[in-house]
Scaffold this active site. Structure first.
Site, PDB file in Angstrom:
ATOM      1  CD  GLU A 110      -1.888  -2.068   2.058  1.00  0.00           C
ATOM      2  OE1 GLU A 110      -0.945  -2.086   2.868  1.00  0.00           O
ATOM      3  OE2 GLU A 110      -2.660  -3.024   1.885  1.00  0.00           O
ATOM      4  CE1 TYR A 122       7.713   0.510  -3.191  1.00  0.00           C
ATOM      5  CE2 TYR A 122       5.775   1.906  -3.044  1.00  0.00           C
ATOM      6  CZ  TYR A 122       6.870   1.305  -2.455  1.00  0.00           C
ATOM      7  OH  TYR A 122       7.102   1.514  -1.119  1.00  0.00           O
TER       8      TYR A 122
END
Ligand SMILES: CC(C)(COP(=O)(O)OP(=O)(O)OC[C@H]1O[C@@H](n2cnc3c(N)ncnc32)[C@H](O)[C@@H]1OP(=O)(O)O)[C@@H](O)C(=O)NCCC(=O)NCCS
Length: 171
Positions: A110, A122
């Site tokens: 998250e 990411y």
């Protein structure tokens, strides 16, 4: 390597690192995890935690839980003075490689919708935003993006990883 830049090494996180880890934690996240919280993580059989060091100085850390075939990244941080040197990337890569060696097929995490730096990292490693948790962060009610990799063992993903590793090694 820049002048005055020392060799960056990644090692399993140990009790002796925790004071430095929590100092970085405070700089990056405020009062989120205490020394005791990290200690519990080190004792948690599903958890794997690493520190990135320049000599004896801890400059970053990262960890994940392995739940069945899913690796859930629980934390990753680099000291503000040591960002932009691909240390965050090398820590993330360590998590991916470690998780794959233990049988993970997917990775997830998250991230705050406002955290573009982390999302950039990411995204580079193939995480895609597949969901959103409304008001997930209690401090300001911010939403979390839920990001997932594709199957880590797919040839396409492995090729992507190999290319990224080659680039890091070149640097
Ligand atoms: C996210 C974080 C770990 C990145 O660490 P870092 O060592 O500075 O990042 P790296 O130098 O390894 O950068 C790797 C990639 O991340 C992305 N990235 C890093 N900084 C970025 C920025 N300021 N803006 C956009 N993308 C960024 C880029 O894709 C970069 O690759 P590139 O240099 O080839 O463009 C660091 O910013 C941090 O500790 N932030 C605070 C803690 C945090 O938010 N953790 C994540 C919680 S979900």
């Amino acid at each position: 390597m820049r002048e005055n830049e020392m060799i960056f090494l990644i090692e399993p996180m140990e009790e002796k690192d925790l004071e430095q880890v929590v100092a970085i934690e405070r700089l990056c996240f405020g009062d989120r995890w205490s020394v005791n919280a990290f200690r519990n993580e080190l004792e948690n059989a599903t958890g794997s935690y690493f520190v990135g060091k320049e000599g004896e100085k801890v400059v970053g850390f990262a960890g994940y839980w392995l739940i069945l075939e899913e690796a859930h990244i629980t934390t990753i941080a680099v000291h503000p003075d040591f960002r932009g040197r691909h240390y965050g990337e090398r820590l993330l890569l360590k998590l991916i490689e470690d998780a794959m060696s233990k049988g993970a097929k997917w990775m997830t995490l998250e991230v705050r919708v406002s955290n573009k730096e982390a999302q950039g990292l990411y995204g580079k490693y193939g995480f895609q935003s597949l969901g959103r948790r409304k008001g997930y962060y209690q401090d300001n009610g911010e939403d979390a993006l839920v990001m997932w990799t594709e199957n880590l063992w797919q040839p396409e993903y492995r090729r992507r990883l190999e290319a990224l590793i080659a680039k890091i090694e070149e640097a």
